[in-house]
Design a protein around this motif. Structure first.
Motif, short mmCIF file in Angstrom:
data_model
loop_
_atom_site.label_atom_id
_atom_site.label_comp_id
_atom_site.label_asym_id
_atom_site.label_seq_id
_atom_site.Cartn_x
_atom_site.Cartn_y
_atom_site.Cartn_z
N GLN A 112 60.88 -20.86 20.42
CA GLN A 112 61.01 -19.45 20.03
C GLN A 112 62.23 -19.27 19.14
O GLN A 112 62.17 -18.59 18.11
CB GLN A 112 61.12 -18.57 21.28
CG GLN A 112 61.35 -17.11 20.96
CD GLN A 112 61.75 -16.29 22.18
OE1 GLN A 112 62.30 -16.83 23.13
NE2 GLN A 112 61.47 -15.01 22.14
N SER A 113 63.33 -19.86 19.52
CA SER A 113 64.56 -19.75 18.73
C SER A 113 64.37 -20.35 17.34
O SER A 113 64.82 -19.77 16.34
CB SER A 113 65.69 -20.45 19.48
OG SER A 113 66.86 -20.44 18.73
N ILE A 123 65.04 -13.87 11.76
CA ILE A 123 65.30 -12.86 12.79
C ILE A 123 66.53 -13.29 13.59
O ILE A 123 66.49 -14.24 14.34
CB ILE A 123 64.09 -12.69 13.74
CG1 ILE A 123 62.85 -12.26 12.95
CG2 ILE A 123 64.39 -11.69 14.83
CD1 ILE A 123 61.58 -12.23 13.78
N SER A 124 67.60 -12.53 13.37
CA SER A 124 68.83 -12.82 14.10
C SER A 124 68.91 -11.90 15.31
O SER A 124 68.19 -10.91 15.39
CB SER A 124 70.05 -12.61 13.19
OG SER A 124 70.18 -11.24 12.89
N ARG A 147 62.15 -17.97 15.24
CA ARG A 147 62.92 -16.78 14.85
C ARG A 147 63.88 -17.11 13.72
O ARG A 147 64.07 -16.31 12.80
CB ARG A 147 63.69 -16.21 16.03
CG ARG A 147 62.82 -15.49 17.01
CD ARG A 147 63.63 -15.01 18.18
NE ARG A 147 62.74 -14.47 19.18
CZ ARG A 147 62.81 -13.23 19.66
NH1 ARG A 147 63.76 -12.44 19.25
NH2 ARG A 147 61.95 -12.81 20.53
N GLN A 148 64.50 -18.28 13.81
CA GLN A 148 65.45 -18.68 12.78
C GLN A 148 64.71 -18.87 11.45
O GLN A 148 65.21 -18.46 10.40
CB GLN A 148 66.15 -19.98 13.20
CG GLN A 148 67.33 -20.33 12.35
CD GLN A 148 68.07 -21.53 12.91
OE1 GLN A 148 67.52 -22.31 13.67
NE2 GLN A 148 69.32 -21.68 12.52
N LEU A 208 62.06 -17.31 10.50
CA LEU A 208 61.67 -15.99 10.00
C LEU A 208 62.87 -15.14 9.62
O LEU A 208 62.72 -14.05 9.07
CB LEU A 208 60.85 -15.25 11.07
CG LEU A 208 59.46 -15.80 11.34
CD1 LEU A 208 58.83 -15.08 12.53
CD2 LEU A 208 58.58 -15.65 10.11
N ASN A 242 69.37 -8.39 14.04
CA ASN A 242 68.14 -7.78 13.52
C ASN A 242 67.22 -7.36 14.66
O ASN A 242 66.60 -6.30 14.61
CB ASN A 242 67.39 -8.76 12.62
CG ASN A 242 68.10 -8.98 11.30
OD1 ASN A 242 68.96 -8.21 10.91
ND2 ASN A 242 67.76 -10.06 10.62
N GLU A 243 67.14 -8.21 15.67
CA GLU A 243 66.30 -7.91 16.82
C GLU A 243 66.81 -6.66 17.55
O GLU A 243 66.03 -5.80 17.96
CB GLU A 243 66.27 -9.11 17.76
CG GLU A 243 65.22 -9.01 18.83
CD GLU A 243 65.09 -10.30 19.63
OE1 GLU A 243 64.42 -10.26 20.66
OE2 GLU A 243 65.67 -11.33 19.24
#
Length: 191
Positions: free
Chosen positions: A64-65, A73-74, A68-69, A71, A77-78
């Motif tokens: 998942q991490s 998505i930090s 997210r990285q 994409l 941002n989340e």
């Protein structure tokens, strides 16, 4: 029995009294040996499943991490997305809508009240302006202003502003009745 002193780290041998206590505990537990073995087996299986699930969860969290990285998505941002989502949900809630409607109604009523108050004050000022005492006051102010204009216009060539003010004050004092009279040396004295 042998009486020998035991050290702190040396294990103490099991004595007959202790064995009797163990058998008494087993009798009080009321679990048969078969049930005990089944429970032990089930407990071992559950512990293994928990361990496996923890490992699987750790692998999935890493994946998942990574995703997210990729994409972009930090955590910040989340957090922003969560706040925006919560704000949108709150705005669509019934409580928010009711509160908003209540505040809008209160604002409209307050505006109407201030408007009515403003109209009443304006009417009172109009009535006051038309009153005889205000007319008298207005005439005195106009008279004083015209006197000042006359004095300023007449003394424009040689006087300064302080002289004009003194002259206007002196003229105003002469128009006001008082108990002032001249002394022998020519100065004014108020009694």
């Amino acid at each position: 029995m042998e009486t020998r002193q035991q050290g702190l780290l040396e294990p103490e041998p099991l004595q007959e009294v202790d064995e009797d206590m163990v058998s008494e505990v087993d009798l009080n537990n009321s679990v048969s040996e078969e049930e005990r073995e089944e429970i032990q087996t089930e407990l071992i299986k559950l512990e293994e499943e928990i361990s496996t699930l923890k490992q699987v969860l750790a692998v999935k969290e890493r994946r998942q991490s990574e995703l997210r990285q990729k994409l972009g998505i930090s955590p910040l941002n989340e957090l922003k997305l969560n706040i925006n989502k919560s704000w949108t949900e709150m705005q669509t809630s019934t409580a928010y809508k009711k509160t908003s409607e209540t505040l809008t109604t209160a604002g409209q009523k307050t505006t109407a009240a201030f408007s009515t108050l403003g109209t009443a004050i304006s009417r009172k000022f109009g009535d006051m302006r038309n009153s005889p005492s205000f007319k008298t006051f207005e005439e005195k102010v106009e008279s004083t202003v015209s006197t000042l204009k006359t004095k300023v216009g007449a003394s424009g060539s040689g006087g300064n502003f302080e002289e004009v003010l003194n002259s206007a004050a002196h003229a105003s004092a002469q128009n006001t009745p008082s108990n002032t009279h001249l002394t022998e040396d020519g100065s004014e004295q108020t009694s």
